[in-house]
Design an enzyme around this catalytic site. Structure first.
Site, short mmCIF file in Angstrom:
data_model
loop_
_atom_site.label_atom_id
_atom_site.label_comp_id
_atom_site.label_asym_id
_atom_site.label_seq_id
_atom_site.Cartn_x
_atom_site.Cartn_y
_atom_site.Cartn_z
N HIS A 1 -57.39 43.80 -11.56
CA HIS A 1 -58.09 42.69 -12.23
C HIS A 1 -59.59 42.94 -12.19
CE1 HIS A 1 -58.52 38.55 -13.83
NE2 HIS A 1 -59.68 38.61 -13.20
N CYS A 2 -60.13 43.40 -13.30
CA CYS A 2 -61.57 43.57 -13.43
C CYS A 2 -61.91 43.43 -14.91
CB CYS A 2 -62.00 44.93 -12.87
SG CYS A 2 -61.06 46.30 -13.54
N HIS A 3 -63.19 43.40 -15.20
CA HIS A 3 -63.65 43.18 -16.57
C HIS A 3 -64.80 44.14 -16.89
CE1 HIS A 3 -61.81 39.12 -16.03
NE2 HIS A 3 -62.51 39.06 -14.91
N TYR B 1 -70.86 31.92 -20.91
CA TYR B 1 -71.87 32.54 -20.05
C TYR B 1 -72.32 33.82 -20.73
CZ TYR B 1 -67.78 35.31 -18.56
OH TYR B 1 -66.66 36.11 -18.54
N ARG C 1 -53.78 37.45 -22.44
CA ARG C 1 -54.15 36.44 -21.46
C ARG C 1 -54.35 35.09 -22.13
NH1 ARG C 1 -59.73 35.79 -18.00
NH2 ARG C 1 -58.82 35.36 -15.98
N ARG D 1 -63.93 25.11 -18.53
CA ARG D 1 -65.33 25.57 -18.50
C ARG D 1 -65.49 26.94 -19.17
NH1 ARG D 1 -65.69 29.42 -14.48
NH2 ARG D 1 -64.13 29.21 -12.85
N HIS E 1 -55.15 34.82 -9.89
CA HIS E 1 -55.69 34.19 -8.68
C HIS E 1 -54.76 33.09 -8.14
CE1 HIS E 1 -58.76 36.34 -10.73
NE2 HIS E 1 -59.40 35.34 -11.27
N ASP F 1 -61.87 41.76 -9.33
CA ASP F 1 -62.48 40.75 -10.20
C ASP F 1 -63.91 41.11 -10.59
OD1 ASP F 1 -62.53 38.33 -11.71
OD2 ASP F 1 -63.57 37.32 -10.06
N ASN G 1 -69.47 34.45 -13.43
CA ASN G 1 -69.88 33.11 -12.98
C ASN G 1 -70.05 32.97 -11.47
OD1 ASN G 1 -69.89 31.91 -15.65
ND2 ASN G 1 -67.68 32.20 -15.59
#
Ligand code: NQM
Length: 291
Positions: free
Chosen positions: A27-29, A45, A120, A126, A176, A244, A249
């Protein structure tokens, strides 16, 4: 929204824990780079660039071999930045896309060719303006073979989402752990409700991720370790782990990625558990042809 945010550590420590060969950060971006891959007009954001070169340098620094790159909400449904990172990984990355539910079969096939293996659904108010369950279900019913659905929600809507999740005909991966309140401990109401979800179907997986998001007591995140270790032990064949990074954020409480890696032996204390968490399980979901 004009100021661009940095939510990642500029010099993460070298972890004490050494992951097994072939370990997957599942899980990363990536963010941008913006000049090449502009952010969505609907982004909640606006991060600084955190592109593939930075991700792969971190992967090597932390002792990992592969990444699963999850399309972040700031890029909306344009998966170009994630696809670019996968293409640059030389086979060491696969991805999870975010799509407009009206996407065509041809476009889904192109995402598959680009290394995507799931989509996803994000239910965090938010982060996204709307999450149309009927349209999500429609696209979940026509995914390429072998794909799964990743769902991101907070613990307070788990019960309400149960009928929706029950109707999804492919494996589910819960981001998560559905954000339980880990301060309640391993037998608290949030963990009990999450276990009931896992017990309802054998093809629901989860990510034992984000102590930094879930444990307000802060690093070394003892409440997270206490609450999550029993879950990993009890559902050891369907749990994944990830950094992550670049921690969208989290600019007010940026985690040290080395410390995140050092959480692994605390939630998965044996070599066998660690191999499942970091190698066998993510390989089954993202590189099944190599198994
Ligand atoms: O990346 C995560 O895991 C969590 C996020 C960001 C996110 O999901 C997104 O932008 O798509 C969050 O809680 O802000």
């Amino acid at each position: 929204m004009s100021e661009r945010i940095i939510s990642w550590h500029d010099a993460p420590s070298k972890p004490t824990y050494v992951p097994p060969a072939g370990a997957v950060d599942a899980h990363c971006h990536v963010f941008g780079p913006m000049a090449q891959f502009p952010f969505s007009a609907k982004a909640k954001y606006l991060p600084e660039d955190a592109g593939p070169d930075m991700l792969f340098a971190l992967r090597d620094h932390l002792g990992f071999a592969r990444n699963v790159i999850v399309q972040a909400s700031c890029h909306g449904t344009d998966n170009a930045a994630t696809l670019d990172a996968i293409a640059k990984s030389e086979g060491k990355a696969r991805g999870v896309a975010v799509v407009d539910p009206g996407i065509s079969e041809l476009e889904l096939a192109a995402l598959h060719a680009g290394g995507m293996r799931g989509i996803r659904f994000n239910f965090l108010k938010r982060l996204v303006d709307d999450a149309p369950r009927d349209r999500f279900l429609e696209v979940a019913r026509r995914l390429p073979a072998g794909w799964h659905v990743v769902i991101y929600f907070e613990a307070d809507i788990l019960e309400e989402l149960r009928p929706f999740m029950d109707a999804i005909p492919v494996p589910l991966v819960i981001d998560h752990m559905g954000r339980p309140d880990v301060a309640q401990g391993p037998a608290g109401p949030d963990m009990k409700a999450f276990r009931a979800l896992l017990d309802s179907r054998e093809d629901i997986w989860f990510k034992a991720t984000c102590p930094d998001r879930l444990d307000p007591s802060g690093d070394p995140w003892n409440a997270f370790a206490d609450a999550v270790a029993p879950l990993v032990a009890d559902y050891q064949d369907r749990v994944l782990w990830g950094t992550d990074w670049p921690h969208p954020n989290m600019q007010d409480a940026i985690p040290d990625d080395g410390h995140l890696v050092d959480m692994i032996p605390r939630i998965a204390p044996t070599a066998e558990l660690q191999h499942k968490l970091l190698v066998a399980n993510p390989m089954r979901l993202y590189w099944p042809e190599e198994m």
